[in-house]
Write a protein that holds these residues in place. Structure first.
Motif, PDB file in Angstrom:
ATOM      1  N   LEU A   4       0.843  -1.192   0.000  1.00  0.00           N
ATOM      2  CA  LEU A   4       0.000   0.000   0.000  1.00  0.00           C
ATOM      3  C   LEU A   4       0.877   1.241   0.000  1.00  0.00           C
ATOM      4  CD1 LEU A   4      -2.992   1.047   0.366  1.00  0.00           C
ATOM      5  CD2 LEU A   4      -2.500   1.098   2.819  1.00  0.00           C
ATOM      6  N   ARG A   5       0.569   2.180  -0.886  1.00  0.00           N
ATOM      7  CA  ARG A   5       1.266   3.467  -0.901  1.00  0.00           C
ATOM      8  C   ARG A   5       0.347   4.530  -0.310  1.00  0.00           C
ATOM      9  NH1 ARG A   5       0.886   5.443  -6.207  1.00  0.00           N
ATOM     10  NH2 ARG A   5      -0.840   6.634  -5.336  1.00  0.00           N
ATOM     11  N   LEU A   6       0.898   5.320   0.607  1.00  0.00           N
ATOM     12  CA  LEU A   6       0.156   6.416   1.227  1.00  0.00           C
ATOM     13  C   LEU A   6       0.808   7.741   0.875  1.00  0.00           C
ATOM     14  CD1 LEU A   6      -0.262   5.000   4.868  1.00  0.00           C
ATOM     15  CD2 LEU A   6      -1.925   4.854   2.981  1.00  0.00           C
ATOM     16  N   HIS A  65       5.175   3.658   2.282  1.00  0.00           N
ATOM     17  CA  HIS A  65       4.590   2.383   1.860  1.00  0.00           C
ATOM     18  C   HIS A  65       4.594   1.405   3.017  1.00  0.00           C
ATOM     19  CE1 HIS A  65       8.783   0.919   1.303  1.00  0.00           C
ATOM     20  NE2 HIS A  65       8.243  -0.257   1.552  1.00  0.00           N
ATOM     21  N   TRP A  77      -8.804   2.351   2.632  1.00  0.00           N
ATOM     22  CA  TRP A  77      -7.711   2.770   3.494  1.00  0.00           C
ATOM     23  C   TRP A  77      -7.720   4.261   3.825  1.00  0.00           C
ATOM     24  CZ3 TRP A  77      -5.061  -0.483   6.274  1.00  0.00           C
ATOM     25  CH2 TRP A  77      -4.974  -1.818   5.862  1.00  0.00           C
ATOM     26  N   GLN A  78      -7.974   5.082   2.849  1.00  0.00           N
ATOM     27  CA  GLN A  78      -7.944   6.521   3.121  1.00  0.00           C
ATOM     28  C   GLN A  78      -8.995   6.886   4.161  1.00  0.00           C
ATOM     29  OE1 GLN A  78      -9.109   9.135  -0.110  1.00  0.00           O
ATOM     30  NE2 GLN A  78      -7.818  10.783   0.662  1.00  0.00           N
ATOM     31  N   ILE A  91      -4.466  11.443   5.480  1.00  0.00           N
ATOM     32  CA  ILE A  91      -4.095  10.652   4.310  1.00  0.00           C
ATOM     33  C   ILE A  91      -4.708  11.328   3.090  1.00  0.00           C
ATOM     34  CG2 ILE A  91      -4.176   8.397   3.194  1.00  0.00           C
ATOM     35  CD1 ILE A  91      -2.561   8.519   5.817  1.00  0.00           C
ATOM     36  N   ALA A  94      -4.408   6.939  -0.989  1.00  0.00           N
ATOM     37  CA  ALA A  94      -4.007   5.579  -0.632  1.00  0.00           C
ATOM     38  C   ALA A  94      -4.287   4.673  -1.813  1.00  0.00           C
ATOM     39  CB  ALA A  94      -4.755   5.097   0.612  1.00  0.00           C
TER      40      ALA A  94
END
Length: 271
Positions: A4-6, A65, A77-78, A91, A94
């Motif tokens: 996961l990229r944030l 990440h 996720w966000q 965030i 995401a």
């Protein structure tokens, strides 16, 4: 495990920095994220940031990440993280990305913005945490500052603008540009610094030099000599953390197969 990229924004005023601190060392952005993620994932999840920001430094687009359990990959996720994070962390984006994406090692460049408050008579209270008040030095010689900024562009050894506390393999960096950018008000002056990477407190040290040039305390040629000699003790003082904001991290790919992506669309002068 899915990766996961944030993309994260935070107000650094009440943080001891991005990185986890020793017990009693204060709040960290990484710590807040990992605390929330542990609840969502059912256990410890390590978050890897694109780089460290110091105490008091802000971000519009820090990138991180992490690997999440397969059965949690589909979480929103966000929304889930923003419901659990404190009000000084958000965030911005995401997304699931390729396993080879790394927030730090995949980065090809970064952009920071530093904002000066130049009004002599007052500082707006709600801007104080996000600017360096240089009003007592006004008016600054902007032409001299522009000339000095031009000296920093290109590939140089920036040892004179690296503070103690790190041990880089090299103090040479490629700086793409240092330039004034649009500000949200006539009382402010914003500078943007773009490079393949930065040394410890390098942007704050470059900004400190620019302000000293603007005050007439040193000349651009003096700063050229400092850059050449590479001695930190000869350079002007470090600028405060409050005016600095990480506004973008650049990648050749966004991790999902799309070419060249810069994770930021900031409003002019933010941070």
């Amino acid at each position: 495990m899915p990766r996961l990229r944030l993309t994260i924004a935070y107000d650094g005023t009440r943080f001891a920095g991005w990185q986890l601190q020793a017990p009693g060392g204060g709040r960290s952005v990484q710590g807040c994220l990992e605390e929330a993620l542990a609840k969502l994932c059912g256990g410890l999840v390590r978050v890897h940031g694109s780089g460290r920001t110091d105490a008091g430094v802000h971000a519009l687009a820090q990138v991180a990440h992490l690997d999440v359990p397969e059965d949690r990959a589909g979480l929103p996720w966000q929304r889930a993280l923003n419901a659990m994070l404190p009000p000084d962390v958000s965030i911005v984006d995401a997304a699931l990305v390729a396993a080879g994406f790394h927030s730090r090692f995949s980065a090809t460049g970064k952009a920071y913005r530093y904002t000066l408050w130049t009004e002599r008579a007052y500082v707006l209270p709600w801007r104080r945490p996000y600017v360096w008040n240089v009003g007592r030095y006004a008016p600054l010689d902007v032409a001299a500052m522009d000339a000095c900024a031009g000296l920093f562009a290109g590939f140089h050894d920036f040892a004179a603008f690296c503070n103690a506390g790190s041990d880089p393999a090299s103090t040479s960096r490629l700086v793409r540009s240092v330039s004034r950018v649009a500000s949200p008000s006539p009382q402010e002056m914003a500078w943007e610094f773009r490079a393949e990477g930065f040394l410890k407190q390098m942007v704050r040290n470059l900004m400190g030099a620019l302000v000293e040039v603007g005050r007439g305390k040193v000349s651009p040629e003096d700063i050229r000599s400092v850059l050449t000699m590479g001695q930190r003790r000869l350079a002007p003082p470090t600028a405060p953390a409050s005016g600095l904001c990480l506004v973008g991290v650049e990648y050749a790919s966004d991790g999902r197969g799309h070419k060249r992506h810069l994770f930021h669309q900031p409003e002019a002068g933010q941070g």
